[in-house]
Write a protein that holds these residues in place. Sequence first.
Motif, PDB file in Angstrom:
ATOM      1  N   UNK A 118      -7.713  10.822  -5.691  1.00 40.45           N
ATOM      2  CA  UNK A 118      -6.903  10.374  -4.616  1.00 40.45           C
ATOM      3  C   UNK A 118      -5.992  11.572  -4.014  1.00 40.45           C
ATOM      4  N   UNK A 119      -6.173  11.804  -2.736  1.00 42.44           N
ATOM      5  CA  UNK A 119      -5.231  12.879  -2.085  1.00 42.44           C
ATOM      6  C   UNK A 119      -3.988  12.215  -1.630  1.00 42.44           C
ATOM      7  N   UNK A 120      -3.889  10.949  -1.754  1.00 42.21           N
ATOM      8  CA  UNK A 120      -2.805  10.124  -1.257  1.00 42.21           C
ATOM      9  C   UNK A 120      -1.762   9.815  -2.459  1.00 42.21           C
ATOM     10  N   UNK A 121      -1.936  10.086  -3.523  1.00 39.93           N
ATOM     11  CA  UNK A 121      -1.074   9.897  -4.637  1.00 39.93           C
ATOM     12  C   UNK A 121      -0.544  11.160  -5.304  1.00 39.93           C
ATOM     13  N   UNK A 122       0.603  11.033  -5.799  1.00 37.71           N
ATOM     14  CA  UNK A 122       1.046  11.807  -6.501  1.00 37.71           C
ATOM     15  C   UNK A 122       0.377  12.527  -7.700  1.00 37.71           C
ATOM     16  N   UNK A 123      -0.100  13.545  -8.114  1.00 38.03           N
ATOM     17  CA  UNK A 123      -0.887  13.855  -9.057  1.00 38.03           C
ATOM     18  C   UNK A 123       0.035  14.756 -10.205  1.00 38.03           C
ATOM     19  N   UNK A 131       1.311  14.108  -2.283  1.00 34.36           N
ATOM     20  CA  UNK A 131       0.001  14.264  -1.291  1.00 34.36           C
ATOM     21  C   UNK A 131       0.128  15.213  -0.207  1.00 34.36           C
ATOM     22  N   UNK A 132       1.207  15.833  -0.071  1.00 32.89           N
ATOM     23  CA  UNK A 132       1.367  16.874   0.982  1.00 32.89           C
ATOM     24  C   UNK A 132       0.788  18.240   0.515  1.00 32.89           C
ATOM     25  N   UNK A 133       0.670  18.184  -0.713  1.00 34.38           N
ATOM     26  CA  UNK A 133       0.345  19.450  -1.233  1.00 34.38           C
ATOM     27  C   UNK A 133      -0.932  19.496  -2.123  1.00 34.38           C
ATOM     28  N   UNK A 134      -1.213  18.310  -2.365  1.00 37.48           N
ATOM     29  CA  UNK A 134      -2.465  17.926  -3.252  1.00 37.48           C
ATOM     30  C   UNK A 134      -3.816  18.677  -2.669  1.00 37.48           C
ATOM     31  N   UNK A 135      -4.210  18.862  -1.239  1.00 39.25           N
ATOM     32  CA  UNK A 135      -5.163  19.481  -0.825  1.00 39.25           C
ATOM     33  C   UNK A 135      -5.155  20.859  -1.301  1.00 39.25           C
TER      34      UNK A 135
END
Length: 196
Positions: A39-44, A136-140
Amino acid sequence: MNYSIRADYNKKSIVVYQAFREQIAVPALREQKFVNPFSFQRMTWIKPSFLWLMARSNWSQKKGQEYILAVRISLEGWEKALKKGVLTTPQPSIYGSYDNWQEHFSQAQVHIQWDPERNIYGKKSDLRSIQVGISRFLSPEYVNEWVYSIEDYSSLARKIYGFLQKGYVDKAKKLLPKEKPYPLCKKQHRKLIPKN
């Protein structure tokens, strides 16, 4: 209380660890990048401490954390994460007022959390170990630009755990990934290290 980043790193890259269920881990290993259903919408959350993740995942035996991934990312990306990081708890010595911290935290692309480091038995130590939360703003960018390689350390985790169960502590310790202190510049130190 001591705060220290210990990691497997070189001049170009650093290894961070994540635990996932099979449905996320297997495609990531195959593609050598995180893909659906990641998920790109969650904190990783990424952690450079192997033993901390072992305590958290119970040596890859906890449900949903059966796969231990060693993710080698660019040092440039890691440094960018630290630069953008805001602590998850208000620290007057860093942010001044609570309101100032809250404003920074609500807009942060990266969250920084310090948790007790663990020894090989899973016991907490006085040393604090860093966790870095990529929003999610930096995941990509993390997935598409920072990741060099993804290795499966699940078997290694279970082998070490097996030695511990049998009392072969020395054999277990020899298999641990080699980690060394990661230096922070003065500016990073002032921004990321709480004053006791």
